[in-house]
Design a protein around this motif. Sequence first.
Motif, short mmCIF file in Angstrom:
data_model
loop_
_atom_site.label_atom_id
_atom_site.label_comp_id
_atom_site.label_asym_id
_atom_site.label_seq_id
_atom_site.Cartn_x
_atom_site.Cartn_y
_atom_site.Cartn_z
N ILE A 16 0.88 -1.18 0.00
CA ILE A 16 0.00 0.00 0.00
C ILE A 16 0.90 1.22 0.00
N SER A 17 0.80 2.00 -1.03
CA SER A 17 1.68 3.16 -1.20
C SER A 17 1.43 4.23 -0.15
N PHE A 18 2.46 4.99 0.12
CA PHE A 18 2.40 6.16 1.00
C PHE A 18 1.26 7.06 0.53
N GLY A 19 0.41 7.46 1.46
CA GLY A 19 -0.69 8.35 1.13
C GLY A 19 -1.92 7.64 0.58
N GLU A 20 -1.86 6.33 0.43
CA GLU A 20 -2.99 5.54 -0.07
C GLU A 20 -3.58 4.72 1.07
N THR A 21 -4.77 4.18 0.85
CA THR A 21 -5.40 3.28 1.81
C THR A 21 -5.92 2.06 1.08
N ALA A 22 -6.26 1.04 1.83
CA ALA A 22 -6.87 -0.18 1.30
C ALA A 22 -7.84 -0.71 2.34
N THR A 23 -8.70 -1.62 1.93
CA THR A 23 -9.64 -2.24 2.86
C THR A 23 -9.15 -3.64 3.22
N TYR A 24 -9.74 -4.19 4.28
CA TYR A 24 -9.43 -5.57 4.65
C TYR A 24 -9.74 -6.51 3.49
N LYS A 25 -10.85 -6.26 2.80
CA LYS A 25 -11.22 -7.11 1.68
C LYS A 25 -10.18 -7.03 0.56
N GLU A 26 -9.69 -5.84 0.27
CA GLU A 26 -8.68 -5.70 -0.78
C GLU A 26 -7.40 -6.47 -0.43
N TRP B 212 -4.03 10.71 12.54
CA TRP B 212 -2.90 11.61 12.39
C TRP B 212 -1.96 11.12 11.30
N LEU B 213 -1.60 9.82 11.33
CA LEU B 213 -0.67 9.26 10.35
C LEU B 213 -1.22 9.38 8.93
N LEU B 214 -2.51 9.05 8.75
CA LEU B 214 -3.11 9.16 7.42
C LEU B 214 -3.15 10.61 6.95
N GLN B 215 -3.46 11.52 7.84
CA GLN B 215 -3.48 12.94 7.50
C GLN B 215 -2.08 13.43 7.13
N HIS B 216 -1.09 13.01 7.90
CA HIS B 216 0.32 13.37 7.63
C HIS B 216 0.71 12.93 6.23
N GLU B 217 0.39 11.69 5.87
CA GLU B 217 0.74 11.17 4.56
C GLU B 217 -0.06 11.85 3.45
N ASN B 218 -1.34 12.11 3.71
CA ASN B 218 -2.17 12.78 2.70
C ASN B 218 -1.68 14.19 2.41
N VAL B 219 -1.32 14.92 3.43
CA VAL B 219 -0.82 16.30 3.24
C VAL B 219 0.43 16.29 2.38
N LEU B 220 1.35 15.38 2.70
CA LEU B 220 2.61 15.32 1.93
C LEU B 220 2.36 14.88 0.49
N THR B 221 1.46 13.92 0.30
CA THR B 221 1.14 13.46 -1.05
C THR B 221 0.48 14.56 -1.85
N ASN B 222 -0.44 15.28 -1.23
CA ASN B 222 -1.14 16.37 -1.92
C ASN B 222 -0.17 17.50 -2.27
N LYS B 223 0.80 17.81 -1.40
CA LYS B 223 1.79 18.83 -1.71
C LYS B 223 2.59 18.45 -2.94
N GLU B 224 3.00 17.17 -2.99
CA GLU B 224 3.77 16.69 -4.15
C GLU B 224 2.96 16.76 -5.41
N ASN B 225 1.70 16.32 -5.33
CA ASN B 225 0.82 16.32 -6.52
C ASN B 225 0.58 17.73 -7.02
N ASN B 226 0.52 18.69 -6.13
CA ASN B 226 0.28 20.08 -6.53
C ASN B 226 1.51 20.72 -7.17
N LYS B 227 2.69 20.16 -6.90
CA LYS B 227 3.93 20.67 -7.52
C LYS B 227 4.02 20.27 -8.97
N ASN B 228 3.40 19.13 -9.31
CA ASN B 228 3.53 18.60 -10.68
C ASN B 228 2.59 19.26 -11.64
#
Length: 163
Positions: A86-96, A147-163
């Motif tokens: 599961i990549s940084f900034g992503e989530t998955a379910t138990y079923k997945e 907190w951890l998911l928010q931390h990763e989401n913020v960093l992922t969104n910052k990177e995506n906005n740079k591109n």
Amino acid sequence: MQHMVDYLSPVGMIEITGTEDAICSIMFSEREEIEHRVQENTPSVVQDCYHQLIEYFNGARKVFTFPIWNAGTPFQKNVWSALTSISFGETATYKEIAVAIGNEKSIRAVGNANGKNKLNIVVPCHRIIGSNGKLTGYGGGLWRKEWLLQHENVLTNKENNKN
């Protein structure tokens, strides 16, 4: 011989346990005082883990490179291996995860294995959410998971906005 080092992270105390060869445990503790510091005789793998966790919390690291050893059953090890995909900034379910390990009906067993993971953050059990998109249980507490998911989401969104 196992060595322990404490890291006071933004989400509380983390106890790092490892040998000369690998990290065996990264667990949250409710302690507030550092009891185990990096020493001259602290194995380099434990020091690497400590420094890489600092980088993770500072937003400078998404992938961990130190060796790990997670004791468990073959099923648990399959689940934990799937968690690392599961990549940084992503989530998955138990079923997945159940589908990923080729056992679609093992959703509850996947949840149980997820709860037995002793390598928090590095084997990212915090990235597992319910099929309804809601946060589900987390051994370190739901507030830490959030907190951890928010931390990763913020960093992922910052990177995506740079591109």
